[in-house]
Design an enzyme around this catalytic site. Structure first.
Site, short mmCIF file in Angstrom:
data_model
loop_
_atom_site.label_atom_id
_atom_site.label_comp_id
_atom_site.label_asym_id
_atom_site.label_seq_id
_atom_site.Cartn_x
_atom_site.Cartn_y
_atom_site.Cartn_z
N TRP A 160 5.64 1.33 0.32
CA TRP A 160 4.30 1.88 0.55
C TRP A 160 4.09 3.05 -0.40
CZ3 TRP A 160 2.86 6.11 4.43
CH2 TRP A 160 1.48 6.23 4.53
N LYS A 167 -2.67 0.44 13.32
CA LYS A 167 -3.00 -0.97 13.11
C LYS A 167 -3.02 -1.74 14.43
CE LYS A 167 -1.93 0.56 9.03
NZ LYS A 167 -2.43 0.61 7.72
N ASP A 214 10.47 2.79 9.12
CA ASP A 214 9.01 2.85 9.19
C ASP A 214 8.53 1.63 9.96
OD1 ASP A 214 6.30 2.98 8.79
OD2 ASP A 214 6.45 3.62 6.70
C1 LIG Z 1 4.33 1.15 5.62
C2 LIG Z 1 3.37 2.14 6.17
N1 LIG Z 1 3.86 3.24 6.74
C3 LIG Z 1 3.05 4.17 7.26
C4 LIG Z 1 1.68 4.02 7.21
C5 LIG Z 1 0.82 5.12 7.75
O1 LIG Z 1 0.19 4.81 8.93
P1 LIG Z 1 -0.88 5.77 9.56
O2 LIG Z 1 -2.19 5.35 9.08
O3 LIG Z 1 -0.68 5.58 11.04
O4 LIG Z 1 -0.56 7.17 9.16
C6 LIG Z 1 1.13 2.90 6.62
C7 LIG Z 1 -0.32 2.74 6.51
O5 LIG Z 1 -0.87 1.97 5.81
C8 LIG Z 1 2.01 1.92 6.09
O6 LIG Z 1 1.54 0.82 5.51
#
Ligand SMILES: Cc1ncc(COP(=O)(O)O)c(C=O)c1O
Length: 396
Positions: free
Chosen positions: A127, A244, A209
């Protein structure tokens, strides 16, 4: 003071979305964004969320501050959802954080305060925000191999080799529990057990994660890699996001779960997490947490929510299969996508083909070849398939 500030580099994906907004073409299609879309291209509020909010409107008595680590009800429910009922509760410190991003940052801060030269291994690719978050917390990001040469599957041997040969005792290893972003390529459960054993053998610390629980194979099934990791490893960090699976993107709800070796040190562990939060944003926002806690505590609402998560997952899977079939009808083999999970997929397209798709066809995908499968719809499927088929013929 501020005159000398240079322009910060634009966010790689948001930049494409801005270009999309400015594109005057009526038939343009955006497959870059990181949110769930329904058949009509909307990111809906879940019915379970609507009902929980109605309930809260009636019952909520205060907007006073929450505890630094969030409310006890939320934390208890999240513990159950993420770890299941069997985990020894005494070893687990849970804190509500603003989204999964907040969990990653608070977890990283908490570790780096006590391990000044901490390093973390990130999959290549990962990410886009991971590297920046860990760097900002003072943790050195390093990368381990993840993809095969065609970028369509996992190179498990290379991944294991990198961690085995380069990992040092005490290094953190960032792992996506399911629905790897950006590739959709996850290890099998057997591979998760092998990863778990390797981490234990090398004294590497899992930093997991968990942003897409329920989008891969199911809410319970997607947590199985956590059980595999916890089977061999006493210490672990888990960063959950409810952006999500509850569709609560802008409410900023997530959780940091830190697991230690014995219950005797859990109070100290939680106190360190609290201390990181206190000096950062002091305490978490109430509304999103209340929604999640209300749904998870109510049998009827949680049954409804689970069915809504299932429906989002089915839609993603339906779009994925329909894309593979559409490509196959045109003579392009995209069957490798079938084993990928979650909203994102690596199509194997390169930056030049992505650019051609944007310029010539108004189909926006990330330059790495990543698409958001949930951005596809029955209506746009044939157009996208034809455009991707044509793009595959473009050679550098
Ligand atoms: C792999 C990953 N980790 C963390 C996040 C962050 O999520 P949040 O929007 O809840 O901060 C995302 C969001 O796209 C993600 O794809």
């Amino acid at each position: 003071m501020f005159e000398s500030f240079p322009l910060a580099p634009p966010d790689s994906i948001l930049g494409i979305s801005e270009a999309f907004e400015k594109d005057p073409r009526k038939n343009k299609i955006n497959l870059t964004v990181g949110v769930f879309k329904d058949e009509q291209g909307r990111t809906p509020i879940l019915e379970s969320v609507h009902r929980a909010e109605a309930k809260l409107l009636e019952s909520e008595k205060t907007k006073s501050y929450l505890p630094i680590e969030g409310g006890a009800d939320f934390n208890r429910q999240v513990h159950k959802l993420v770890l299941g009922p069997d985990m020894e509760p005494g070893r687990v410190a849970v804190a509500h954080t603003p989204g999964g991003t907040g969990a990653l940052r608070v977890g990283a801060d908490t570790i780096s305060r006590h391990h000044h030269h901490a390093r973390i291994w990130l999959s290549n690719p990962t990410w886009a925000n991971h590297g920046a978050i860990f760097k900002a917390a003072g943790i050195e990001p390093l990368t381990y191999s993840y993809l095969n040469s065609s970028k369509t599957g996992l190179d498990f041997d290379a991944m294991m080799h990198d961690l085995e040969s380069q990992g040092r005792a005490g290094d953190l290893v960032c792992l996506h529990a399911c629905c790897h972003n950006p590739t959709g390529i996850d290890p099998t459960l057997d591979q998760w057990y092998a990863i778990s054993e390797l981490l234990h053998k090398k004294h590497l610390v899992p930093f997991i994660d968990f942003a897409y629980q329920g989008f891969g194979e199911g809410l319970n099934e997607d947590a199985l890699p956590l059980h595999a990791i916890l089977k061999h490893n006493a210490d672990a960090v888990i960063c959950a996001s409810f952006s999500k699976n509850f569709g609560l993107y802008s409410e900023r709800v997530g959780a940091l779960i830190m697991i230690g070796e014995s219950p005797t040190n859990t109070a100290a562990l939680l106190s360190q997490v609290r201390s990181s939060i206190r000096s950062n944003y002091s305490n978490p926002p109430r509304h999103g947490e209340s929604i999640v806690a209300t749904i998870l505590a109510d049998t009827e609402l949680s049954t409804l929510w689970r069915s809504e998560v299932d429906a989002m997952r089915y839609r993603i899977s339906e779009m994925r299969n329909s894309f593979i079939e559409g490509m196959s009808r045109l003579g392009s083999d995209f069957r490798f996508l079938a084993s990928q999970k979650g909203m994102f997929s690596y199509t194997g397209l390169n930056a030049m083909q992505a650019d051609w798709l944007k310029t010539e066809k108004g189909v926006y995908i990330v330059g790495t070849g990543r698409i958001n499968v949930a951005g596809l719809s029955t209506q746009t499927m044939d157009t996208v398939c034809q455009a991707v088929h044509d793009a595959c013929r473009i050679q550098s």
